[in-house]
Design a protein around this motif. Structure first.
Motif, PDB file in Angstrom:
ATOM      1  N   ALA A  52      34.575  39.551  40.489  1.00 42.45           N
ATOM      2  CA  ALA A  52      34.017  39.624  41.788  1.00 42.45           C
ATOM      3  C   ALA A  52      34.280  41.383  41.467  1.00 42.45           C
ATOM      4  O   ALA A  52      34.125  42.387  42.757  1.00 42.45           O
ATOM      5  CB  ALA A  52      35.780  39.443  42.282  1.00 42.45           C
ATOM      6  N   GLY A  53      35.088  42.511  40.656  1.00 35.03           N
ATOM      7  CA  GLY A  53      35.237  43.527  40.300  1.00 35.03           C
ATOM      8  C   GLY A  53      36.260  44.175  41.337  1.00 35.03           C
ATOM      9  O   GLY A  53      36.438  45.269  42.089  1.00 35.03           O
ATOM     10  N   THR A  54      37.256  43.588  41.053  1.00 36.39           N
ATOM     11  CA  THR A  54      38.538  43.511  41.627  1.00 36.39           C
ATOM     12  C   THR A  54      39.819  43.935  40.188  1.00 36.39           C
ATOM     13  O   THR A  54      39.743  43.598  39.486  1.00 36.39           O
ATOM     14  CB  THR A  54      38.806  42.831  42.664  1.00 36.39           C
ATOM     15  OG1 THR A  54      39.404  41.343  42.216  1.00 36.39           O
ATOM     16  CG2 THR A  54      37.598  42.410  43.776  1.00 36.39           C
ATOM     17  N   LEU A  55      41.064  44.143  41.214  1.00 32.59           N
ATOM     18  CA  LEU A  55      42.333  44.696  40.747  1.00 32.59           C
ATOM     19  C   LEU A  55      43.556  44.594  41.445  1.00 32.59           C
ATOM     20  O   LEU A  55      43.394  44.427  43.042  1.00 32.59           O
ATOM     21  CB  LEU A  55      41.812  45.623  39.822  1.00 32.59           C
ATOM     22  CG  LEU A  55      42.967  46.850  39.372  1.00 32.59           C
ATOM     23  CD1 LEU A  55      43.803  45.595  37.866  1.00 32.59           C
ATOM     24  CD2 LEU A  55      43.358  47.296  38.946  1.00 32.59           C
ATOM     25  N   VAL A  56      44.459  43.593  40.841  1.00 37.98           N
ATOM     26  CA  VAL A  56      45.508  43.340  41.930  1.00 37.98           C
ATOM     27  C   VAL A  56      46.585  44.678  41.366  1.00 37.98           C
ATOM     28  O   VAL A  56      46.839  45.290  39.890  1.00 37.98           O
ATOM     29  CB  VAL A  56      46.111  42.530  41.590  1.00 37.98           C
ATOM     30  CG1 VAL A  56      47.565  42.327  41.909  1.00 37.98           C
ATOM     31  CG2 VAL A  56      44.990  40.970  41.899  1.00 37.98           C
TER      32      VAL A  56
END
Length: 330
Positions: A143-147
């Motif tokens: 998804a191309g995300t980061l937490v």
């Protein structure tokens, strides 16, 4: 501390969430989703009494897809990356460039999360998070995300530069309710990194952010440079938030005082004791002068006895009446 590179080639310092906090957030989200799924399933079976086995299986599968899988996707989309578990632990899902996520990112994370979290009991997600340098699972990679962590220590928060004195209070009557939180975050990040940006990149970012703020507020910026305008508007927003926080604290203190039996009234100082009245002096009796005793004079000579008898009493010294009382005439 890690860095995210925005679309304007600006490096942002962020703190990726560690594996324990992410795992605990996922467990909290799963517990809430499973509890909601169980409640909805019991309500459906209680209301639909005449349901055969095929319909019951279809209802179970439908509610499972709708609540434990669809609900987290909807929550992350509407809250811009903050589910209940992440909100409790101070985490947030962002894009690789630091921006807020959308429906596409939440959908990819949710669908892959069903495989690597639910179907494999979290084994695949744990291995991927431990191997990744940023602690990302497969859903974040695709998804191309980061937490990241939203709550950081005070030492890592850089203050924003204040506006020039001639701009303080100029936008006090401006309506800032139409400016979204994402735009405020971009303005703050730009102002804190203003000295580290390339001049051309910084000028372009300032113009873009100022244009968006003006479009949502209708502010007049004739003759005001874009960076100073952004600093003045952000200063005005922070001042209003501080005033609201102070008013809320005062209202809470008053409510606590009312609940305890009434508002707190400081006690009045006790009056000073009155000085005792002076006692009336005792009356002094008048002094009566005592006359001095008369000195004893020489004894008066005895009168010679007359021919008729013995001598009578002596006559008084003043020649008046005899001192023996009334004497009848002879």
């Amino acid at each position: 501390m890690d860095q995210l590179v925005t679309g304007e080639a600006v490096a942002l310092e962020v703190r990726p969430a560690q594996f324990p906090s992410r795992a605990l957030a996922v467990v909290l989200d799963l517990l809430v989703a499973l509890f909601a799924w169980f409640v909805v399933l019991m309500l459906l079976f209680a209301t639909l009494t005449s349901v055969d086995e095929a319909a019951a299986a279809a209802i179970s599968v439908g509610t499972f897809l709708l609540i434990p899988i669809g609900a987290p996707i909807a929550v992350e989309t509407l809250s811009r990356g903050r589910s209940l578990g992440k909100l409790a632990l101070g985490l947030r899902v962002v894009r690789d460039d630091g921006g807020p996520i959308g429906f596409r990112h939440a959908l990819v994370r949710g669908l892959l999360g069903m495989v690597e979290v639910l179907m494999t009991f979290g084994v695949v997600a744990c291995i991927a998070s431990l191997v990744s340098a940023r602690g990302r699972r497969l859903g974040d990679v695709f998804a191309g995300t980061l937490v990241v962590r939203e709550r950081v220590p005070d030492g890592h928060v850089r203050p924003t530069p204040p506006p020039p004195p001639w701009l303080m209070g100029r936008y006090s009557g401006l309506d800032l309710s139409a400016v979204p939180d994402g735009l405020w975050l971009e303005v703050r990040q730009y102002l804190t990194r203003l000295g580290q940006l390339d001049p051309a990149v910084g000028h372009a970012m300032a113009q873009r952010l100022a244009t968006e703020v003006v479009a949502r507020t209708g502010a007049r910026v004739e003759g005001v440079p874009a960076p100073q305008f952004l600093a003045a508007v952000l200063y005005e927003r922070q001042s209003r938030e501080a005033a609201r926080a102070q008013a809320a604290a005062l209202a809470s203190a008053r409510a606590q005082g009312t609940a305890a039996g009434g508002p707190y009234v400081p006690p009045e100082p006790a009056p000073a004791p009155a000085a005792p009245a002076p006692a009336a002096p005792a009356p002094v009796p008048p002094v009566v002068p005592v006359p001095p005793a008369a000195p004893a004079g020489p004894a008066a000579p005895h009168a010679p006895a007359g021919p008729g008898g013995p001598a009578g009493p002596a006559a008084p010294a003043d020649g008046g009446r005899p001192g023996g009382g009334f004497a009848p005439p002879v």
